[in-house]
Enzyme design. Structure first.
Site, mmCIF file in Angstrom:
data_model
loop_
_atom_site.group_PDB
_atom_site.id
_atom_site.type_symbol
_atom_site.label_atom_id
_atom_site.label_comp_id
_atom_site.label_asym_id
_atom_site.label_seq_id
_atom_site.Cartn_x
_atom_site.Cartn_y
_atom_site.Cartn_z
ATOM 1 N N TRP A 520 -10.162 -22.940 14.788
ATOM 2 C CA TRP A 520 -9.006 -22.052 14.981
ATOM 3 C C TRP A 520 -7.897 -22.384 13.987
ATOM 4 O O TRP A 520 -7.064 -21.541 13.689
ATOM 5 C CB TRP A 520 -8.466 -22.178 16.400
ATOM 6 N N TRP A 560 -6.552 -16.622 18.107
ATOM 7 C CA TRP A 560 -6.131 -16.324 16.738
ATOM 8 C C TRP A 560 -4.657 -15.931 16.617
ATOM 9 O O TRP A 560 -3.951 -16.400 15.732
ATOM 10 C CB TRP A 560 -7.030 -15.226 16.173
ATOM 11 N N LYS A 604 -27.074 -7.692 28.279
ATOM 12 C CA LYS A 604 -28.469 -7.372 27.967
ATOM 13 C C LYS A 604 -29.299 -7.442 29.233
ATOM 14 O O LYS A 604 -30.185 -6.631 29.452
ATOM 15 C CB LYS A 604 -28.990 -8.402 26.958
#
Ligand SMILES: [Zn+2]
Ligand SMILES: [Zn+2]
Length: 965
Positions: A520, A560, A604
């Site tokens: 980061w 971020w 999924k």
């Protein structure tokens, strides 16, 4: 209409003609609109979350390009860190750090490098298919030496400001990854779990305290072998209670834990200080512990509360932040009972080699055997897990490098005031609150695949254990190359670890500290590192810092967005070319998660979503983009469904397409656009006013980055265009009374469509481009995206007219409802509508529109809205003919006839139908726009199409025949 096919054509057109490049080069010399792209990990496949963020970015950037700015865009890839390392560990079957060391760091890092770009092609393909314009060829990657050199430069600046320190502290630690995590990483991995919660008896030492115990509570039994003290709050009231022949001390407020017991004494916590107790275990009885004055005694601590637990807190200095601070204050020995993998060391002989949390039940059992367990229960609480590998985190004392973020809290908060957050509540809410409790950032990772820390420390001369304390931090490769007289080709481990040199102070050996950067830190350095600042692109970067705009998901408020903000704030504490006291970005759009229809995560396993590719192939990217832009207000979670995309496709894309088709079909012969249009007809004046209004509204919302609101305006205009303007102006196109009329309508609709496409281009980039190219004049820009965003012509906005039209449409809706209630179709003409809006009395044109829309002969004014539903024989005849005309139109369509094709109609019916038709034949032929209608049954082979239909419950046979002229 095959939109996906159309979109592929447009993609080719953009590629072949370099439209994206031109969209920047065309604006050369104009001011920059600066954008930073948050680099994704390209080790997994792109999903709807990526498509959502990319749609938002692309829409905003296309918009500002059309507003005349230079908008350079490059994509970047996050390459380092635990996500990649974990992937390789899994693939190679490596269980822990030792396994990596055994394999060799070089081999391990080469494997990491080899997978970093595994899915880059998938990413690029998906982003391109969505229509995301960016410079893909010049993408940056966090593993590039240039990138790393800039990260070093950033770090050196922070170091020079005195904000970096190394400390022995308790940090959240992943025993499997073998590295501490920062507090915002910990926030990514909280889970609700059931844990052991135990109440224990700690026996007080001394003959005067015979059979008196402290009642102590913990949810981490594995920390008990490391217990070195108990803590009480001197300000709290405690009780001595007798229960089942045993006596206990606990906080007064927690009395109910010993329900049924008898209170013997009340006293303040002060009275308990200094009391000694018998340790639960004897694992820690080494010399150091025996000599420690305060070991196994009661210490004062103001963090002890009586809101939970028992008000007596067990202290294991190495496994809790408060514990560690208290331990340091009272000189408790710092002894780890666990190794770096979280397993008990040899000294804890009963469980040595066992993972901490796995030993919990055995520890409880042992305490029960010793009669030291008072009570055991399970509690549901949230516990942090490693966001990458899912192992339970331990709070573990370690040496780690920190950035003193807490020292610049004021500046972080002040700089946040300069940022526009969309949605706005995040500014003081999620992000603002996070800044208020900003903690020092543990930015070093005891790992392998990452940008290495550029810190060299003196180790002293051979045979010496300690260095002289000299530290060298490199802010560039050159700086280091000068010292070691060799080139730095690859700054990664293990090569960088080999770089050693002599300490200029004592002649000892300078060695690199082995850690790498938190990934980061690397992505937070991207504004500078993506351009290899300050080694290259110095002026460009300084011109484009800070970013005008960024966009990512809500989870980045602690990821971020936060690291960008921290690093920019530190770098601009002084003006080093980037300005003073500046945030990294000025505007940010924060999107929610994309969930399924029922609000579940897309997975999924559940199979609860179609692959993005299927959506592109069925509806196209515009439909998906517009669905994402309009279905959910920014910041909230999306309920994704194929049906939702399909609805958008029909409501917006088909409507736009059909409006265009209408123009192409009915525009006047030999149409050529005029420079200026002066609309006279009320419909034209109204829709142009709406269009100019739309421009104004979209600009207003886009300047505030309210992208959902802006996008939704486009659809409401389209509804006005197709459901009112085109529908009500059909007759002016199909059977105009004068040529001038048709000309005015053709010119107006052309102007509308062209201007609209420029407004819709950022939101619906494909279809807008396609239709623009169809309508474009030669002298105009080559692409709609190279056009300027249209300026509103304020003199054409007529608020009063819009209000009157709104009123007329309101009346129409109410009257249609009355028709529906009476069961009378719109095709059946009625005599009279009475309305209660005298302000429309003078609006002849509007009243005519209403009459046509509602199929009434006249409109009168009265106190109430009333529809005369009486059907006279004349009205019935008229209705019959209209119905017949409609049936003929349908047959025309079915036979795929074009509007300009002329036909003969043959019919055969009973006298009840024949009579009115023969009587009104002339008018009917004109209205239905046919050559003639003839009472005769023809053979099928002579006809284009034939059909028997029902009209007013009567059967009628119709056949169509095409004529030559
Ligand atoms: Zn982990
Ligand atoms: Zn030295």
């Amino acid at each position: 209409m095959d939109f996906p096919k159309l979109e592929r054509k447009i993609l080719n057109f953009w590629e072949k003609n370099q439209i994206f490049k031109k969209s920047i080069s065309k604006r050369r010399g104009r001011p920059y609109f600066s954008f930073y792209d948050g680099p994704p990990f390209a080790t997994g496949k792109p999903h709807y979350g990526h498509i959502l963020a990319t749609t938002i970015k692309d829409t905003v950037l296309r918009y500002w390009t059309m507003r005349g700015y230079q908008v350079p865009r490059r994509v970047g890839w996050d390459c380092h860190g635990l996500p990649v390392e974990n992937l390789i560990e899994k693939e190679m079957g490596i269980k822990n750090k030792k396994g990596i060391e055994k394999l060799g760091i070089e081999k391990f890092n080469l494997s990491c490098r080899s997978v970093v770009f595994r899915c880059v092609n998938d990413f690029e393909k998906t982003l391109r298919r969505v229509g995301r314009w960016a410079d893909y060829k010049n993408s940056y990657a966090t593993l590039d030496p240039d990138y790393i050199e800039s990260v070093w430069w950033v770090f050196k600046k922070i170091w020079d400001m005195g904000l970096v320190y190394k400390d022995y502290r308790v940090s959240p630690y992943c025993p499997r990854c073998g590295t501490p995590l920062s507090n915002f990483e910990v926030n990514l991995g909280y889970k609700e779990v059931k844990d052991n919660s135990v109440y224990l008896r700690f026996r007080i030492k001394g003959p005067e305290f015979k059979d008196i115990f402290f009642l102590v509570w913990t949810t981490t039994p594995w920390t008990l072998p490391a217990n070195l003290a108990l803590a009480v709050n001197p300000e709290i009231q405690y009780l001595l209670i007798e229960k089942d022949k045993k006596r206990y001390i606990l906080a007064g407020k927690r009395k109910k834990l010993l329900e049924g017991g008898k209170v013997l004494k009340k006293f303040s916590g002060k009275k308990l200080l200094g009391l000694k107790y018998e340790p639960l275990f004897d694992f820690l009885f080494n010399k150091e512990v025996k000599e420690a004055e305060n070991a196994f005694s009661v210490l004062p601590a103001d963090f002890v509360s009586d809101e939970e637990g028992t008000g007596v807190v067990h202290i294991a200095p190495m496994y809790g932040d408060d514990d560690f601070q208290l331990g340091k204050k009272f000189n408790l020995p710092l002894i780890h009972t666990l190794d770096l993998e979280g397993r008990f060391k040899k000294m804890v002989s009963d469980w040595s080699g066992l993972f901490a949390k796995e030993a919990d039940p055995l520890i409880i059992k042992k305490l029960e055997e010793k009669s030291l367990l008072y009570k055991e229960e399970k509690v549901l609480h949230s516990y942090p897990f490693c966001w990458r590998c899912d192992s339970p985190l331990l709070y573990y004392a370690l040496e780690c490098w920190y950035i003193a973020v807490s020292k610049i809290k004021k500046q972080l908060i002040a700089n946040n005031k300069k940022i526009r957050w969309v949605p706005g509540h995040i500014k003081e809410g999620r992000f603002g609150k996070w800044l208020l409790q900003a903690r020092d950032w543990a930015f070093s990772r005891n790992r392998f695949w990452g940008a290495p820390l550029p810190i060299w420390q003196c180790q002293g001369k051979k045979g010496e254990n300690k260095g002289c304390g000299n530290v060298k931090v490199a802010g560039s490769f050159k700086e280091l190359e000068k010292i070691v007289k060799r080139k730095i080709k690859d700054p990664h481990r293990p090569y960088i670890d080999e770089i050693e040199f002599n300490c200029p102070k004592c002649g000892g050996k300078m060695k690199r500290t082995p850690e790498v950067f938190d990934c980061w830190f690397e992505s937070g350095s991207m504004p500078y590192a993506q351009w290899h600042y300050p080694f290259e692109n110095k002026r460009f970067l300084e011109k484009t810092f800070p970013a005008d705009f960024i966009a990512e998901g809500l989870d980045q408020t602690r990821g971020w967005f936060y690291t960008l903000h921290v690093i920019a704030t530190i770098l601009t504490l002084k003006d080093i070319g980037l300005g003073k006291n500046r945030p990294a970005f000025l505007n940010v759009i924060v999107n929610g998660l994309v969930l399924d229809e029922k609000g579940r995560k897309l997975s999924k396993k559940l199979g609860n979503y179609p692959e993005p590719k299927e959506i592109f192939d069925r509806y196209g990217a515009d439909a998906l983009r517009y669905f994402l832009l309009t279905s959910t207000p920014i910041g909230q979670d999306y309920r994704f469904s194929e049906k939702g995309v399909q609805d958008t496709w029909r409501r917006t894309l088909l409507t736009l397409w059909n409006s265009y088709l209408f123009f192409e079909t009915y525009k006047e012969k030999g149409f050529s656009p005029k420079k200026r249009i002066i609309p006279k007809n009320v419909l034209n004046r109204w829709i142009i006013s709406r269009l100019e209004q739309l421009k104004q509204e979209v600009i207003f919302e886009m300047e505030r980055y309210e992208i959902t609101k802006a996008a939704r305006k486009i659809n409401s205009f389209l509804e006005d265009l197709s459901n009112w303007y085109i529908r009500r102006s059909r007759d002016y196109f199909k059977k105009p009374k004068q040529k001038r009329e048709k000309d005015e309508f053709s010119q107006t609709l052309y102007y509308l469509l062209k201007e609209f496409l420029k407004i819709s281009a950022p939101f619906l980039p494909f279809i807008s481009e396609y239709l623009y190219l169809e309508l474009r004049e030669k002298k105009e820009p080559q692409s709609v995206h190279l056009s300027d965003f249209p300026k509103p012509k304020k003199n054409l906005i007529d608020g009063k007219l819009e209000e009157k039209m709104r009123l007329a449409r309101e009346i129409a809706a109410k009257a249609l409802a009355k028709r529906a209630k009476a069961g009378i179709k719109v095709r059946q003409p009625l005599l009279e509508l009475q309305i209660n809006k005298p302000e429309l009395k003078k609006e002849k044109e509007l009243l005519n529109i209403l009459k046509e829309e509602l199929n009434v002969k006249k409109i009168t004014f009265g106190r109430t809205l009333k529809l005369n539903t009486k059907i006279t024989p004349e009205l019935k005849e008229e209705g019959l003919l209209r119905e017949l005309s409609r049936q003929i139109q349908q047959l025309r369509k079915k036979a795929r006839l074009k509007p300009k094709d002329k036909i003969f109609v043959y019919y055969f019916a009973s006298a009840q139908l024949k009579k009115p038709l023969e009587k009104n034949k002339k008018l009917f032929v004109k209205e239905a726009q046919i050559k003639d209608i003839i009472f005769e049954k023809k053979a099928k082979k002579e006809l284009l199409i034939e059909k028997e239909v029902n009209i007013c419950e009567k059967k009628i046979w119709i056949g169509l025949k095409k004529t030559k002229n």
